[in-house]
Design a protein around this motif. Structure first.
Motif, PDB file in Angstrom:
ATOM      1  N   SER A  10       0.802  -1.220   0.000  1.00 27.29           N
ATOM      2  CA  SER A  10       0.000   0.000   0.000  1.00 27.29           C
ATOM      3  C   SER A  10       0.836   1.273   0.000  1.00 27.29           C
ATOM      4  N   ARG A  11       2.130   1.153   0.312  1.00 30.50           N
ATOM      5  CA  ARG A  11       2.968   2.350   0.397  1.00 30.50           C
ATOM      6  C   ARG A  11       4.438   1.959   0.266  1.00 30.50           C
ATOM      7  N   GLY A  12       5.298   2.982   0.228  1.00 29.05           N
ATOM      8  CA  GLY A  12       6.740   2.761   0.239  1.00 29.05           C
ATOM      9  C   GLY A  12       7.257   1.868  -0.874  1.00 29.05           C
ATOM     10  N   ILE A  13       8.166   0.979  -0.506  1.00 26.24           N
ATOM     11  CA  ILE A  13       8.792   0.083  -1.473  1.00 26.24           C
ATOM     12  C   ILE A  13       7.761  -0.789  -2.166  1.00 26.24           C
ATOM     13  N   LEU A  83       6.171 -13.653  -6.827  1.00 26.86           N
ATOM     14  CA  LEU A  83       5.854 -13.265  -5.451  1.00 26.86           C
ATOM     15  C   LEU A  83       6.942 -12.350  -4.932  1.00 26.86           C
ATOM     16  N   VAL A  84       6.535 -11.177  -4.453  1.00 24.71           N
ATOM     17  CA  VAL A  84       7.476 -10.243  -3.833  1.00 24.71           C
ATOM     18  C   VAL A  84       7.105 -10.120  -2.362  1.00 24.71           C
ATOM     19  N   ASN A  85       7.934 -10.687  -1.501  1.00 25.26           N
ATOM     20  CA  ASN A  85       7.685 -10.648  -0.057  1.00 25.26           C
ATOM     21  C   ASN A  85       8.282  -9.371   0.513  1.00 25.26           C
ATOM     22  N   ASN A  86       7.439  -8.356   0.620  1.00 22.89           N
ATOM     23  CA  ASN A  86       7.901  -7.045   1.050  1.00 22.89           C
ATOM     24  C   ASN A  86       7.387  -6.653   2.430  1.00 22.89           C
ATOM     25  N   ALA A  87       6.263  -7.214   2.855  1.00 25.73           N
ATOM     26  CA  ALA A  87       5.650  -6.799   4.124  1.00 25.73           C
ATOM     27  C   ALA A  87       6.626  -6.972   5.279  1.00 25.73           C
ATOM     28  N   GLY A  88       6.711  -5.950   6.113  1.00 26.49           N
ATOM     29  CA  GLY A  88       7.616  -6.045   7.250  1.00 26.49           C
ATOM     30  C   GLY A  88       7.412  -4.893   8.213  1.00 26.49           C
ATOM     31  N   ILE A  89       7.848  -5.092   9.439  1.00 20.48           N
ATOM     32  CA  ILE A  89       7.813  -4.049  10.452  1.00 20.48           C
ATOM     33  C   ILE A  89       9.199  -3.955  11.074  1.00 20.48           C
ATOM     34  N   ALA A  90       9.450  -2.853  11.756  1.00 17.08           N
ATOM     35  CA  ALA A  90      10.752  -2.648  12.396  1.00 17.08           C
ATOM     36  C   ALA A  90      10.553  -2.378  13.880  1.00 17.08           C
ATOM     37  N   ASP A 187       8.345   5.244   5.278  1.00 15.58           N
ATOM     38  CA  ASP A 187       7.719   5.501   6.582  1.00 15.58           C
ATOM     39  C   ASP A 187       8.554   4.958   7.739  1.00 15.58           C
ATOM     40  N   MET A 188       9.363   3.929   7.477  1.00 15.79           N
ATOM     41  CA  MET A 188      10.191   3.353   8.540  1.00 15.79           C
ATOM     42  C   MET A 188      11.228   4.350   9.051  1.00 15.79           C
ATOM     43  N   MET A 189      11.451   5.413   8.283  1.00 12.84           N
ATOM     44  CA  MET A 189      12.432   6.431   8.697  1.00 12.84           C
ATOM     45  C   MET A 189      11.776   7.542   9.508  1.00 12.84           C
ATOM     46  N   ALA A 190      10.498   7.414   9.786  1.00 15.02           N
ATOM     47  CA  ALA A 190       9.759   8.491  10.460  1.00 15.02           C
ATOM     48  C   ALA A 190      10.334   8.831  11.829  1.00 15.02           C
ATOM     49  N   PRO A 212      12.390   4.349  -2.799  1.00 16.83           N
ATOM     50  CA  PRO A 212      11.629   3.140  -3.124  1.00 16.83           C
ATOM     51  C   PRO A 212      11.801   2.730  -4.586  1.00 16.83           C
ATOM     52  N   GLU A 213      11.967   3.710  -5.466  1.00 13.72           N
ATOM     53  CA  GLU A 213      12.154   3.392  -6.883  1.00 13.72           C
ATOM     54  C   GLU A 213      13.450   2.610  -7.111  1.00 13.72           C
ATOM     55  N   ASN A 214      14.505   2.947  -6.369  1.00 15.79           N
ATOM     56  CA  ASN A 214      15.769   2.207  -6.491  1.00 15.79           C
ATOM     57  C   ASN A 214      15.559   0.722  -6.200  1.00 15.79           C
ATOM     58  N   ILE A 215      14.792   0.446  -5.154  1.00 15.24           N
ATOM     59  CA  ILE A 215      14.554  -0.945  -4.763  1.00 15.24           C
ATOM     60  C   ILE A 215      13.636  -1.640  -5.766  1.00 15.24           C
TER      61      ILE A 215
END
Length: 243
Positions: A10-13, A83-90, A187-190, A212-215
């Motif tokens: 939904s956002r970011g990478i 499949l792109v496994n991107n979901a994650g939290i920090a 958003d993880m850099m907030a 995010p475009e780089n990734i």
């Protein structure tokens, strides 16, 4: 035309990956957990590019929800080819201050969620003798980060899973790789101050932080035919911060 599932899209990478694949002509399934409004807005943007798209809510930390998500995608778009496994939290803080619930939630999302999605996607890929999985790791999974021990451990696990799974499913024509981002402005850099961001930029040999475009560009490459002889690899996209 391939069908691509991107978790945490939904956002970011994740959102940039979704747009990149849509521009390449792929049908796109967006997974989100809480940000429904952003996911639906992104769906409209993707559909305007002339491809099919659907948004599916699921918490990847819950295997039952992951299974249901794949069933919905098969109904809407067909089997998942990429499949792109991107979901994650920090989590930032001292390990000694981390609670059991915080540890469990991070590992369940970042590592177990990747496992659950791979497990659901692979039977169709193996039957088709074709398919690509790209896992989003982190440079901290490669070298570790102070005050991010749990996150580093989870991402190191993702890297180990990537390498082992590539050997396991390679004979079935399925490729598995990882992209390992450096510091990326999401958003993880907030929680980082302007001074922290400036210091990280100074430490990076290219004197800039990632986007995010780089990734997304790296993910799209690994999923493409141009990378057809690449599997079990970790592509570090970090501006030279970790070599």
């Amino acid at each position: 035309m391939s069908t691509v599932l991107i978790t945490g899209a939904s956002r970011g990478i994740g959102a940039q990956c979704a747009l990149a694949f849509a521009k390449a002509g792929c049908d796109v399934a967006l997974n989100y957990c809480r940000s429904e409004e952003k996911a639906l807005a992104l769906i409209k943007e993707i559909q305007a590019l002339g491809v099919r798209a659907c948004a599916v809510r699921a918490d990847v930390a819950e295997s039952v929800q992951v299974k249901k998500m794949f069933e919905e995608i098969r109904t809407e778009l067909g089997t998942v080819d990429v499949l792109v496994n991107n979901a994650g939290i920090a989590h930032v803080g001292l390990l000694t201050d981390m609670t059991d619930d915080e540890w469990r939630r991070l590992i369940d999302t970042d590592l177990s969620g990747t496992f659950y999605c791979c497990r659901e996607a692979l039977p169709d890929m193996i039957r088709a003798h074709s398919g690509v999985i790209v896992n989003i790791a982190s440079m901290w999974g490669e070298v570790g980060a102070s005050c991010e021990a749990a996150y580093s451990a989870a991402k190191a696990g993702v890297i180990g899973l990537t390498k082992a799974l590539a050997k396991e499913v390679g004979p079935s024509g399925v490729r598995v790789n990882a992209v390992s981002p450096g510091v990326v402005m999401t958003d993880m850099m907030a929680g980082f101050s302007d001074e922290d961001v400036a210091a990280l930029k100074e430490e990076t040999p290219l004197i800039q932080l990632g986007t995010p475009e780089n990734i997304a560009d790296a993910v799209l490459f690994l999923a493409s035919e141009k990378a057809r002889f690449i599997t079990g690899q970790v592509l570090s996209v970090n501006g030279g911060l970790v070599i």
